[in-house]
Write an enzyme that holds these catalytic residues in place. Structure first.
Site, PDB file in Angstrom:
ATOM      1  N   HIS A  66      60.548  55.488  48.000  1.00  0.00           N
ATOM      2  CA  HIS A  66      59.102  55.585  47.782  1.00  0.00           C
ATOM      3  C   HIS A  66      58.356  54.958  48.960  1.00  0.00           C
ATOM      4  O   HIS A  66      58.597  53.785  49.290  1.00  0.00           O
ATOM      5  CB  HIS A  66      58.724  54.861  46.484  1.00  0.00           C
ATOM      6  CG  HIS A  66      57.280  54.944  46.140  1.00  0.00           C
ATOM      7  ND1 HIS A  66      56.492  53.837  45.976  1.00  0.00           N
ATOM      8  CD2 HIS A  66      56.480  56.023  45.943  1.00  0.00           C
ATOM      9  CE1 HIS A  66      55.262  54.217  45.680  1.00  0.00           C
ATOM     10  NE2 HIS A  66      55.227  55.527  45.650  1.00  0.00           N
ATOM     11  N   HIS A  91      48.009  60.589  46.016  1.00  0.00           N
ATOM     12  CA  HIS A  91      48.847  61.386  45.122  1.00  0.00           C
ATOM     13  C   HIS A  91      48.071  62.579  44.561  1.00  0.00           C
ATOM     14  O   HIS A  91      48.647  63.643  44.313  1.00  0.00           O
ATOM     15  CB  HIS A  91      49.348  60.523  43.962  1.00  0.00           C
ATOM     16  CG  HIS A  91      50.243  59.401  44.390  1.00  0.00           C
ATOM     17  ND1 HIS A  91      49.761  58.200  44.844  1.00  0.00           N
ATOM     18  CD2 HIS A  91      51.598  59.308  44.430  1.00  0.00           C
ATOM     19  CE1 HIS A  91      50.778  57.410  45.150  1.00  0.00           C
ATOM     20  NE2 HIS A  91      51.902  58.051  44.915  1.00  0.00           N
ATOM     21  N   ARG A 172      40.732  36.795  33.103  1.00  0.00           N
ATOM     22  CA  ARG A 172      40.834  35.486  32.453  1.00  0.00           C
ATOM     23  C   ARG A 172      39.660  35.362  31.488  1.00  0.00           C
ATOM     24  O   ARG A 172      38.511  35.141  31.894  1.00  0.00           O
ATOM     25  CB  ARG A 172      40.774  34.367  33.512  1.00  0.00           C
ATOM     26  CG  ARG A 172      40.684  32.949  32.914  1.00  0.00           C
ATOM     27  CD  ARG A 172      41.947  32.584  32.143  1.00  0.00           C
ATOM     28  NE  ARG A 172      41.943  31.203  31.690  1.00  0.00           N
ATOM     29  CZ  ARG A 172      41.778  30.836  30.420  1.00  0.00           C
ATOM     30  NH1 ARG A 172      41.565  31.748  29.481  1.00  0.00           N
ATOM     31  NH2 ARG A 172      41.816  29.556  30.076  1.00  0.00           N
ATOM     32  N   CYS A 221      41.682  31.771  39.696  1.00  0.00           N
ATOM     33  CA  CYS A 221      41.750  30.818  38.596  1.00  0.00           C
ATOM     34  C   CYS A 221      42.346  29.514  39.115  1.00  0.00           C
ATOM     35  O   CYS A 221      43.290  29.524  39.916  1.00  0.00           O
ATOM     36  CB  CYS A 221      42.623  31.381  37.479  1.00  0.00           C
ATOM     37  SG  CYS A 221      42.791  30.287  36.049  1.00  0.00           S
ATOM     38  N   TYR A 360      39.462  21.636  32.762  1.00  0.00           N
ATOM     39  CA  TYR A 360      39.320  21.875  34.202  1.00  0.00           C
ATOM     40  C   TYR A 360      39.062  20.569  34.942  1.00  0.00           C
ATOM     41  O   TYR A 360      38.202  20.488  35.805  1.00  0.00           O
ATOM     42  CB  TYR A 360      38.204  22.894  34.459  1.00  0.00           C
ATOM     43  CG  TYR A 360      38.561  24.254  33.916  1.00  0.00           C
ATOM     44  CD1 TYR A 360      39.350  25.127  34.665  1.00  0.00           C
ATOM     45  CD2 TYR A 360      38.154  24.647  32.651  1.00  0.00           C
ATOM     46  CE1 TYR A 360      39.706  26.374  34.166  1.00  0.00           C
ATOM     47  CE2 TYR A 360      38.518  25.889  32.144  1.00  0.00           C
ATOM     48  CZ  TYR A 360      39.287  26.743  32.899  1.00  0.00           C
ATOM     49  OH  TYR A 360      39.649  27.970  32.396  1.00  0.00           O
TER      50      TYR A 360
END
Length: 518
Positions: A66, A91, A172, A221, A360
């Site tokens: 491929h 394609h 997320r 993230c 966080y």
């Protein structure tokens, strides 16, 4: 069909055929019928089957030939190639040649029930299920959790194009995805010190009343590569690989201009807001999530914070905050609040778990267990804003192998500086760090000084070390700040698994030729 012959046919097909539509299979030929479950079951071991429309194809011998690489085509194993072809348009643009190549690999027909359910059935929304109206997602995404959706981009597809296709962006979410009102959706703007000066604008107003501004930025993230930390101790959160990062060109209105005009803060809104005792911009979302950033970033001339309504030239998809989100270049993904419906300039930070809880927060490495967290005042800990320098491979991927007959192979990836600093060097090793090769920096090298918000892609040819052992690939980067990436995840381990920017490691096997086996 032998792999080398398949590759030649593929290249010839792309060069020789135009845009005629080719029909899968051979006219009049009968094929056995397979269900989707049957096809997925056939993908165990060395076999790989896929579908296109209602045709079933055994592409096992074609994988290594491929042109886009084995890892990419393997992502479609057991499923349809159509979602991938919508992204890799060649394609479809050269479909006649592609179908001539694919036709001899046909082995069956997808059952009428499965074909109808996948192509014709309208989506059913379950009003009693809070996750009953989620967006459709691309099958190549690596799903870590579906409710809420947490899915990373497949590393093998990152870097194929400089901008990540919207369908392949990492997802997320903290809650179900809201369905808002498009251009009629409104965002409220307010000063905490002077509520009477507040106003509301619809997305359509932002498009018609303010000049359109673009910012190209990589979003990441803060838990990206958390999964690599778990070998040194269990962390708390989604075990992301290196695919919780993606890049887009965003369009919208600079926050600085928006609040300057609508809240009467003038041409120097940062100075005017500070005179009022304001220190933070709080972004509130339709899903009740909120986060904040310092005003210096929000309203500074070089902060490039955007109230965005467009992503890569299209309306922002629901999964990524549409119809309106905040883009905070260089900051952790959580600060780039989706589905924003209120922006407040305040003396205090946002409230809630995403700002004042543990989720966080930067924590020291010596806190190793929940017992160490007892009594900790998380609100007093600094929240994560800017992310550190990062570097990762997009190819080859873990599980790939190098050909024992080759002298070298190509490695590719991306690197991102911290706080808008440009990447100036990427080094790659194929022997566990004994020797290093400096990579060529490709796209992204022309970003403005101090505002390099998007990744830089890189590539290099690596010599294959002698011997039968697997190869240990390492990649590291340096930005203009001079900060070095740590060697292992152990050096930056923390109980929340945040900000892992250690050297990225990939282990490759070796193929052995028949002559060597004898």
């Amino acid at each position: 069909m032998a792999a080398r012959g398949v590759a030649a046919s593929f290249s010839a097909g792309y060069c020789a055929f135009g845009d005629e539509q080719g029909a899968p299979g051979v006219a009049g030929e009968a094929y056995p019928t397979y269900s989707r479950a049957d096809i997925k079951a056939r993908c165990g071991g060395a076999s790989t089957w896929v579908t296109y429309k209602d045709g079933v194809y055994d592409i096992t011998e074609f994988i290594n030939a491929h042109p886009g690489g084995a890892q990419k085509i393997k992502l479609a194993a057991g499923g349809s190639v159509e979602p991938f072809w919508r992204i890799y348009r060649q394609h479809l643009e050269q479909q006649a040649g592609v179908m001539d190549l694919l036709a001899p690999m046909r082995v069956g027909t997808l059952s009428a029930e499965d074909y109808a359910s996948e192509t014709c059935a309208a989506k059913t929304v379950d009003a009693d299920d809070p996750y009953g109206d989620e967006p459709e997602r691309h099958p190549a995404l690596i799903v870590h959790g579906a409710t809420p959706m947490n899915a990373e981009s497949p590393p093998a597809l990152l870097g194929d194009t400089y901008l990540t296709p919207n369908d392949l962006w990492y997802v997320r979410n903290h809650h179900p995805v809201p369905r808002l009102k498009g251009d009629a959706h409104e965002v409220a703007l307010a000063l905490a010190s002077s509520p009477e000066r507040g106003t509301s604008l619809a997305v359509g107003d932002l498009k018609s009343k303010f000049p359109r501004t673009e910012v190209t930025a990589t979003m990441q993230c803060s838990g990206n590569r958390r999964g690599h930390m778990n070998q040194y101790g269990t962390t708390s959160g989604t075990a992301w690989g290196c695919g919780a990062a993606s890049t887009a060109t965003w369009a919208g209105v600079p926050l600085r201009d928006l609040v300057g005009e609508t809240l009467n803060l003038g041409a120097a809104p940062l100075a005017a807001a500070k005179k009022l005792g304001l220190r933070h911009a709080i972004f509130e979302a339709a899903d009740d999530m909120q986060a904040s950033i310092p005003l210096e970033k929000a309203l500074g001339e070089l902060g490039d914070v955007l109230v965005a309504y467009e992503m890569n030239g299209a309306p922002i998809p629901r999964d990524h905050g549409g119809p309106l989100r905040v883009v905070v270049p260089g900051y952790a993904g959580v600060r780039n609040v989706k589905w924003v419906n209120r922006i407040v300039l305040s003396a205090d930070t946002a409230v809630g778990a995403w700002e004042r809880g543990m989720n966080y927060k930067a924590m020291p490495s010596h806190w190793r267990s929940k017992a160490d967290l007892k009594g900790v005042d998380f609100a007093a800990l600094p929240s994560i804003h800017e992310l550190p320098t990062q570097c990762a491979f997009s190819a080859p991927a873990a599980g790939d192998a190098v050909d024992s007959d080759d002298e070298s192979f190509e490695a590719r990836g991306w690197a991102l500086g911290s706080a808008g600093r440009a990447v100036h060097r990427v080094e790659v090793s194929a022997d566990g760090g004994a020797t290093w090769t400096e990579a060529s920096l490709d796209a992204g090298t022309d970003q403005p000084y101090g505002r390099a918000w998007a990744w830089t892609t890189w590539s290099c040819d690596l010599p294959i070390p002698a011997g039968p052992e697997p190869l240990t690939l390492l990649a590291r980067a340096a930005d203009l700040g001079g900060g070095a990436m740590p060697r292992t995840p152990e050096d930056v381990w923390n109980i929340r698994g945040l900000n892992n920017n250690s050297w990225h490691t990939v282990t490759l096997g070796r193929t052995v030729s028949a002559e060597e086996e004898e």
